[in-house]
Scaffold this motif. Sequence first.
Motif, PDB file in Angstrom:
ATOM      1  N   LEU A 183      96.410  19.304  24.750  1.00  0.00           N
ATOM      2  CA  LEU A 183      97.370  18.183  25.023  1.00  0.00           C
ATOM      3  C   LEU A 183      97.915  18.483  26.363  1.00  0.00           C
ATOM      4  O   LEU A 183      98.132  17.513  27.380  1.00  0.00           O
ATOM      5  N   VAL A 184      97.610  19.766  26.882  1.00  0.00           N
ATOM      6  CA  VAL A 184      98.051  20.319  28.358  1.00  0.00           C
ATOM      7  C   VAL A 184      96.879  19.563  29.157  1.00  0.00           C
ATOM      8  O   VAL A 184      96.999  19.011  30.334  1.00  0.00           O
ATOM      9  N   ALA A 185      95.827  19.863  28.819  1.00  0.00           N
ATOM     10  CA  ALA A 185      94.619  19.464  29.314  1.00  0.00           C
ATOM     11  C   ALA A 185      94.551  18.020  29.738  1.00  0.00           C
ATOM     12  O   ALA A 185      94.063  17.386  30.983  1.00  0.00           O
ATOM     13  N   SER A 186      94.720  17.097  28.834  1.00  0.00           N
ATOM     14  CA  SER A 186      94.726  15.718  28.942  1.00  0.00           C
ATOM     15  C   SER A 186      95.633  15.360  29.588  1.00  0.00           C
ATOM     16  O   SER A 186      95.721  13.926  29.801  1.00  0.00           O
ATOM     17  N   GLY A 187      96.802  15.947  29.868  1.00  0.00           N
ATOM     18  CA  GLY A 187      97.891  15.184  30.527  1.00  0.00           C
ATOM     19  C   GLY A 187      98.970  14.863  29.655  1.00  0.00           C
ATOM     20  O   GLY A 187      99.901  14.194  30.332  1.00  0.00           O
ATOM     21  N   VAL A 188      98.813  14.960  28.379  1.00  0.00           N
ATOM     22  CA  VAL A 188      99.684  14.158  27.577  1.00  0.00           C
ATOM     23  C   VAL A 188     100.964  15.070  27.426  1.00  0.00           C
ATOM     24  O   VAL A 188     102.074  14.426  27.765  1.00  0.00           O
ATOM     25  N   ILE A 189     101.166  16.284  27.931  1.00  0.00           N
ATOM     26  CA  ILE A 189     102.320  17.221  28.091  1.00  0.00           C
ATOM     27  C   ILE A 189     102.097  17.804  29.464  1.00  0.00           C
ATOM     28  O   ILE A 189     100.928  18.030  29.815  1.00  0.00           O
ATOM     29  N   ASP A 190     103.125  18.084  30.016  1.00  0.00           N
ATOM     30  CA  ASP A 190     102.974  18.723  31.380  1.00  0.00           C
ATOM     31  C   ASP A 190     102.927  20.492  31.075  1.00  0.00           C
ATOM     32  O   ASP A 190     102.069  20.863  31.929  1.00  0.00           O
ATOM     33  N   VAL A 191     103.587  20.945  30.444  1.00  0.00           N
ATOM     34  CA  VAL A 191     103.388  22.380  30.348  1.00  0.00           C
ATOM     35  C   VAL A 191     103.770  22.451  28.685  1.00  0.00           C
ATOM     36  O   VAL A 191     104.152  21.812  28.171  1.00  0.00           O
ATOM     37  N   ALA A 192     103.342  23.720  28.387  1.00  0.00           N
ATOM     38  CA  ALA A 192     103.577  24.254  27.010  1.00  0.00           C
ATOM     39  C   ALA A 192     103.916  25.636  26.685  1.00  0.00           C
ATOM     40  O   ALA A 192     103.210  26.505  27.341  1.00  0.00           O
ATOM     41  N   LEU A 193     104.552  25.972  25.989  1.00  0.00           N
ATOM     42  CA  LEU A 193     104.872  27.287  25.505  1.00  0.00           C
ATOM     43  C   LEU A 193     103.861  27.574  24.305  1.00  0.00           C
ATOM     44  O   LEU A 193     103.979  26.907  23.209  1.00  0.00           O
TER      45      LEU A 193
END
Length: 307
Positions: free
Chosen positions: A137-147
């Motif tokens: 989801l981070v790699a695809s740009g769906v989310i910006d950052v992730a814990l």
Amino acid sequence: MDLRQLQYLVAVAEEGSVRRAARRLYMAQPPLSQALLRLERDLGVELFTRTSRGVILTDAGRELVGRARDILHQVEDARSAVQATAPDDSATLRIGAVAGPLSAGELTRPILEAFRALHPDVTVRLRDTSFADQVDLVASGVIDVALVRCPVVHDDVDVIPIAAEPRALFVRSTHELASEQTLSVDDVIEYPMLGLDAPEWFSSFWQLDPERGHSLVDTQLPPVSTVQGIQLALAAAPLVVTGCATMARFAPSPLIRAIELPDASPSIIGVAYRRGDTRPVVRSFLEAAASAAAENIALLPNATSSV
């Protein structure tokens, strides 16, 4: 030959050891070794001389490492240039959290509060992620950052470690090990494991594959990708699996027992972001998360700061 192989090659060359490179990349040693062997087979040359003390680059290896660094730098520069032309979306930050608040345990609240204090005008959108999609989801740009919970290995994602906490062994309450308070990895290494539905570099860590040298996953049950899935599967079968100690506190269940596993390598909590993403709002979150984790590390039992 792909970018991931080039990243592996550079890491091993810089560390001088496959073991140390695997630790730096937050992945198990066997898949890293296999990836390097495939690269050597594809090229038809030996890139390393392997010794008991580590690895030494051959002439071909030195040549490829130099070119690999150039390629990786060019890819990062290209990403930065493209992102610089994108519309400004700094008013919103989309944050993923694997297994919700279990992502960073007791550090989750102070991390989010620290960022919001710095950026009260930024809208924060939270998204619960699974073991399988926390990185994609981070790699695809769906989310910006992730814990996230490491290990994380992805060509397009970088991770900043912020804390480390112990792992535990999880079993059903009627399992023969359920009465134990503390066990060692050697005590449980031959028990059938519950499989995790996640990339191999992630699932193998929690299934103790590196310590065992091979997988011992029970294939009779389908792999699971959530904490609730773990609890349901363990309640149904006499399997075991490791997890972060936070899981025992944040998701207790009368059906499941958590057993301390002090000699297992720790669970690393990290912040993932797209490689080359230089947007100020993203960089600010990375800094706020690292600072908040260090300042509040005492909230996470038996944890150490990675900052």
